[in-house]
Design a protein around this motif. Structure first.
Motif, PDB file in Angstrom:
ATOM      1  N   SER A 193      35.595  33.941  41.326  1.00  0.00           N
ATOM      2  CA  SER A 193      34.662  33.200  40.716  1.00  0.00           C
ATOM      3  C   SER A 193      32.719  34.022  40.932  1.00  0.00           C
ATOM      4  O   SER A 193      32.678  33.773  42.028  1.00  0.00           O
ATOM      5  N   ALA A 194      31.921  33.799  40.275  1.00  0.00           N
ATOM      6  CA  ALA A 194      30.895  34.711  40.381  1.00  0.00           C
ATOM      7  C   ALA A 194      29.916  33.268  41.350  1.00  0.00           C
ATOM      8  O   ALA A 194      28.840  33.947  41.945  1.00  0.00           O
ATOM      9  N   VAL A 195      29.626  32.215  41.392  1.00  0.00           N
ATOM     10  CA  VAL A 195      28.890  31.626  41.959  1.00  0.00           C
ATOM     11  C   VAL A 195      28.955  31.613  43.442  1.00  0.00           C
ATOM     12  O   VAL A 195      28.305  31.414  44.419  1.00  0.00           O
ATOM     13  N   MET A 196      30.726  31.578  43.363  1.00  0.00           N
ATOM     14  CA  MET A 196      30.938  31.944  44.880  1.00  0.00           C
ATOM     15  C   MET A 196      30.640  33.257  45.975  1.00  0.00           C
ATOM     16  O   MET A 196      30.831  33.518  46.723  1.00  0.00           O
ATOM     17  N   LEU A 197      30.835  34.197  44.692  1.00  0.00           N
ATOM     18  CA  LEU A 197      30.771  35.695  45.501  1.00  0.00           C
ATOM     19  C   LEU A 197      29.052  35.858  45.481  1.00  0.00           C
ATOM     20  O   LEU A 197      28.407  36.699  47.039  1.00  0.00           O
ATOM     21  N   HIS A 198      28.623  34.890  45.442  1.00  0.00           N
ATOM     22  CA  HIS A 198      26.645  34.740  44.795  1.00  0.00           C
ATOM     23  C   HIS A 198      26.293  34.312  45.967  1.00  0.00           C
ATOM     24  O   HIS A 198      25.805  35.163  46.772  1.00  0.00           O
ATOM     25  N   GLU A 199      26.797  33.569  46.105  1.00  0.00           N
ATOM     26  CA  GLU A 199      26.245  32.451  47.816  1.00  0.00           C
ATOM     27  C   GLU A 199      27.487  33.115  48.559  1.00  0.00           C
ATOM     28  O   GLU A 199      25.897  33.363  49.833  1.00  0.00           O
ATOM     29  N   ILE A 200      28.115  33.594  48.841  1.00  0.00           N
ATOM     30  CA  ILE A 200      28.748  34.094  50.426  1.00  0.00           C
ATOM     31  C   ILE A 200      27.637  36.237  50.197  1.00  0.00           C
ATOM     32  O   ILE A 200      26.838  36.095  51.523  1.00  0.00           O
ATOM     33  N   ASP A 226      30.737  56.597  40.447  1.00  0.00           N
ATOM     34  CA  ASP A 226      30.840  56.211  41.196  1.00  0.00           C
ATOM     35  C   ASP A 226      29.999  55.069  40.613  1.00  0.00           C
ATOM     36  O   ASP A 226      29.085  54.663  41.487  1.00  0.00           O
ATOM     37  N   ALA A 227      30.380  54.112  39.970  1.00  0.00           N
ATOM     38  CA  ALA A 227      30.072  53.085  40.645  1.00  0.00           C
ATOM     39  C   ALA A 227      30.829  51.225  40.051  1.00  0.00           C
ATOM     40  O   ALA A 227      32.243  52.288  39.432  1.00  0.00           O
ATOM     41  N   VAL A 228      29.949  50.658  40.080  1.00  0.00           N
ATOM     42  CA  VAL A 228      30.727  49.398  39.945  1.00  0.00           C
ATOM     43  C   VAL A 228      29.978  48.208  38.770  1.00  0.00           C
ATOM     44  O   VAL A 228      28.353  48.379  38.943  1.00  0.00           O
ATOM     45  N   SER A 229      30.503  47.390  38.334  1.00  0.00           N
ATOM     46  CA  SER A 229      29.898  46.618  37.036  1.00  0.00           C
ATOM     47  C   SER A 229      30.830  45.259  36.946  1.00  0.00           C
ATOM     48  O   SER A 229      31.937  45.648  37.038  1.00  0.00           O
ATOM     49  N   PHE A 230      29.344  44.883  37.416  1.00  0.00           N
ATOM     50  CA  PHE A 230      29.546  42.752  36.960  1.00  0.00           C
ATOM     51  C   PHE A 230      29.600  42.763  35.772  1.00  0.00           C
ATOM     52  O   PHE A 230      28.390  42.701  35.327  1.00  0.00           O
ATOM     53  N   ARG A 231      30.331  41.712  35.250  1.00  0.00           N
ATOM     54  CA  ARG A 231      30.585  40.961  34.075  1.00  0.00           C
ATOM     55  C   ARG A 231      30.222  39.726  33.712  1.00  0.00           C
ATOM     56  O   ARG A 231      31.393  39.395  34.578  1.00  0.00           O
ATOM     57  N   GLN A 254      22.183  38.432  38.422  1.00  0.00           N
ATOM     58  CA  GLN A 254      22.422  37.857  37.293  1.00  0.00           C
ATOM     59  C   GLN A 254      23.373  37.595  36.593  1.00  0.00           C
ATOM     60  O   GLN A 254      23.035  36.622  35.452  1.00  0.00           O
ATOM     61  N   ALA A 255      24.178  38.086  36.875  1.00  0.00           N
ATOM     62  CA  ALA A 255      25.295  37.815  36.032  1.00  0.00           C
ATOM     63  C   ALA A 255      25.948  36.003  36.816  1.00  0.00           C
ATOM     64  O   ALA A 255      25.965  35.190  35.213  1.00  0.00           O
ATOM     65  N   GLN A 256      25.693  35.592  37.627  1.00  0.00           N
ATOM     66  CA  GLN A 256      26.072  34.422  37.800  1.00  0.00           C
ATOM     67  C   GLN A 256      24.756  32.759  37.576  1.00  0.00           C
ATOM     68  O   GLN A 256      25.501  32.309  37.121  1.00  0.00           O
ATOM     69  N   ILE A 295      37.263  26.685  30.568  1.00  0.00           N
ATOM     70  CA  ILE A 295      38.308  27.472  31.250  1.00  0.00           C
ATOM     71  C   ILE A 295      37.520  28.370  32.242  1.00  0.00           C
ATOM     72  O   ILE A 295      36.791  28.955  32.336  1.00  0.00           O
ATOM     73  N   PRO A 296      38.429  28.863  32.878  1.00  0.00           N
ATOM     74  CA  PRO A 296      38.378  28.518  34.658  1.00  0.00           C
ATOM     75  C   PRO A 296      38.089  29.990  34.577  1.00  0.00           C
ATOM     76  O   PRO A 296      37.040  30.384  34.753  1.00  0.00           O
ATOM     77  N   ILE A 297      38.633  31.399  33.445  1.00  0.00           N
ATOM     78  CA  ILE A 297      38.287  32.497  34.023  1.00  0.00           C
ATOM     79  C   ILE A 297      36.344  32.205  33.637  1.00  0.00           C
ATOM     80  O   ILE A 297      35.651  33.755  33.974  1.00  0.00           O
ATOM     81  N   LEU A 298      35.582  31.893  32.746  1.00  0.00           N
ATOM     82  CA  LEU A 298      34.407  32.121  32.421  1.00  0.00           C
ATOM     83  C   LEU A 298      33.580  31.505  33.581  1.00  0.00           C
ATOM     84  O   LEU A 298      32.286  32.247  33.769  1.00  0.00           O
ATOM     85  N   ALA A 299      34.156  30.977  34.781  1.00  0.00           N
ATOM     86  CA  ALA A 299      33.532  30.993  35.704  1.00  0.00           C
ATOM     87  C   ALA A 299      33.664  32.275  36.744  1.00  0.00           C
ATOM     88  O   ALA A 299      32.510  31.923  37.697  1.00  0.00           O
ATOM     89  N   ASN A 300      34.204  32.793  36.107  1.00  0.00           N
ATOM     90  CA  ASN A 300      34.559  34.518  36.913  1.00  0.00           C
ATOM     91  C   ASN A 300      33.836  35.435  36.404  1.00  0.00           C
ATOM     92  O   ASN A 300      33.184  35.134  35.414  1.00  0.00           O
ATOM     93  N   VAL A 301      33.262  36.897  37.474  1.00  0.00           N
ATOM     94  CA  VAL A 301      32.728  37.733  36.713  1.00  0.00           C
ATOM     95  C   VAL A 301      33.633  39.060  36.884  1.00  0.00           C
ATOM     96  O   VAL A 301      34.219  38.168  38.171  1.00  0.00           O
TER      97      VAL A 301
END
Lengths: 372, 372
Positions: A70-77, A40-45, A16-18, A27-33
């Protein structure tokens, strides 16, 4: 930060994030999550500055913390990891890298400081209510095809969601139009939505929202202000700016005096339109409807390539009428019909035509004719 | 001309024809299919001047004759007709139109004179033989990924099909290479193919041929001359010019002295390569293989975005070796393996590497290393 999380849960959250992240941005950081772990939780924004999505999921948090990759790279992995894998994400803060480990796979991803991540400002919402996923899905799915893609008419680049008066009282209504066709879809007004300001929900937001609405009976928490709209499930929060403009007075466009009624099997009609449109060139995809006592002839005449004609048995008992439409518009409207019969209400060959599903007036469509 | 034909038979025949037609071409008649009806059959012929396909099918011919119409438009119309429809094609010769009728649908398509249609000249073929569809499919399917797309090296833009000497005697062989990787696939020599001239079958022809090869046990009639190749089933005849050039002496490229043997599960290997390649940038997709006693480490180091490493249990007992490859090439080669194990034969980190499926030498692949 150090967390362990099952691959399927991680994949769902990162997916959903990517999808919100813009593929091309300067803007490089906009490519990131932004990954934040606590309790006990983790959020991805993720955000494109207009839309922000936060997906929160349970995880085993060994050390709280936050970082961005990188959102796309993490998603791909994560997508390529074997099903059932347990994934650990570790950020030591010093190396500037996030370690992603699963089985015998080890990744080390470049990070950017969490402080640089643009978190959307929280807002006061004028209205908060809860709506069934199935109702929201119907409102947006049936209207979005009519959203304009003309950037100069930015106030038409979304779905106008507002409270309106209907025969049966107040309704929650979605309207979209590009000037050639219009969709107006009503749903029962949820408790607490009565004082909601009307807002134009941008096309991209409508697309992202769709992913929250698969489960019919899920209750979606909706919050609306003059500038923002928020949709939330227990896991996912989607916040979006709304389009800063005034949606035109669409009620003027909806014909009320059309009396010539055509009733036709929606699937047969759509298939016939599709077939006769084959012979027309891309630019002027005009289909002519010739109506006579219980008979409809669809025809296309394209001098360069050929001609096509198809007859359909219909219910019609008014004067003869010939009227032309853009084939694409007719097809799109006919494909919105969930029931058997589409009902067209015509006036003359130069006037807007109204279409609805059977006798149901909670979803109506207007299409402008074209000269043939 | 006047014929009647069942929609499914017509669709199959027209599908093959329209796929040969080039979407963008400046000669109008090349967009058309030549329809010829005689006796109890109708044939559909299409060409791009390099490839010609003729699909012949039974039909009820009421009046023999011939005409040409847009292949894409006819295909689209037939595709959209309801399943089971009986279609009639009528050309009165005078109107310059072909009438296509089915049920209540009527089309009238612009025609061009059949005399203007460029029918490919018939040739003398030096060699005629028959091959099993499954054998031809294997020869081309396993080699085509290595076809070069560089237009300047036109002699590599196809699969080199020829008769070669192998350990077990003469074989029918297909070879393709782009200079970075090479595939060499052998099949038993069919009766009568011994004196076949070696020919380079163009990429597009390989693609069109594939559609004739779905039925394993179908016998395909193959005819070869110095300039043309023809593949025929009882219904379809595909004739193609071959590439006018000399295929380089590929035997020099195939290493014979590589002694370091790695045996690895092909699927595990492909998945691991795919995963570690995720972190590398598009341009330099280099994966490093580090080999040690029964252990393979795949790694990628992309300074900008991150690093990845994955370990695989393998069979290897030779000296330590580090060697780099383009990830895409490794993936493509690994995905050719139909059996469990891929066997790599290395020499040094600068030499071409050989890959085969288990101990089978009838399909071998060569890939050039890259510096990492």
């Amino acid at each position: 930060m150090k967390i362990s999380i099952e691959r399927a849960a991680l994949l769902k959250a990162v997916s959903q994030a990517q999808s919100v992240v813009e593929r091309r941005n300067t803007i490089p950081i906009l490519a990131n999550v932004l990954i934040e772990a606590e309790g006990d939780a983790v959020s991805f924004r993720a955000t494109d500055l207009d839309i922000e999505v936060v997906d929160k999921t349970l995880a085993q948090v060994e050390r709280a913390g936050a970082t961005t990759v990188s959102a796309v790279m993490l998603h791909e992995i994560v997508r390529k990891l074997p099903d059932g894998a347990l994934v650990s994400l570790t950020d030591d803060g010093a190396s500037g890298r996030l370690a992603v480990e699963a089985g015998r796979s080890n990744f080390s991803l470049a990070t950017l400081p969490k402080e640089d991540f643009p978190v959307m400002a929280t807002s006061e919402y004028a209205s908060n209510f809860s709506a069934r996923a199935a109702d929201l899905r119907r409102l947006f799915d049936k209207s979005k095809f009519a959203i304009s893609t003309e950037e100069t008419r930015y106030y038409l680049n979304g779905v106008y969601m507002h409270v309106a008066d209907s025969d049966g009282g107040k309704v929650l209504r979605c309207v979209a139009t590009d000037g050639h066709r219009l969709a107006r879809i009503d749903s029962g007004l949820p408790d607490g939505a009565g004082d909601m300001p009307g807002v134009i929900v941008p096309r991209k937001t409508v697309g992202e929202l769709r992913k929250l609405l698969d489960d019919d009976d899920m209750q979606i928490a909706v919050s609306v202000s003059e500038t923002k709209i928020r949709f939330a499930t227990p896991e996912i929060t989607l916040t979006s700016k709304v389009i800063d403009g005034t949606f035109p007075d669409y009620t003027r466009v909806i014909p009320t005096g059309n009396t010539r009624k055509l009733e036709v099997d929606a699937a047969d009609f759509a298939q016939a339109v599709d077939r006769v449109a084959t012979v027309s060139s891309e630019r002027s995809r005009a289909v002519k409807l010739s109506l006579d006592e219980d008979r409809l002839i669809l025809s296309v005449n394209a001098p360069d390539s050929g001609a096509a004609e198809e007859e359909l048995a219909v219910a019609y008992n008014d004067e003869r009428l010939e009227i032309g439409f853009n084939a694409k518009y007719l097809l799109e409207i006919a494909s919105q019909v969930d029931r058997e019969n589409a009902v067209f209400m015509f006036n003359s060959s130069g006037d807007p035509t109204l279409m609805r599903e059977g006798n149901d007036t909670s979803a109506i469509y207007v299409v402008m004719p074209m000269r043939v």
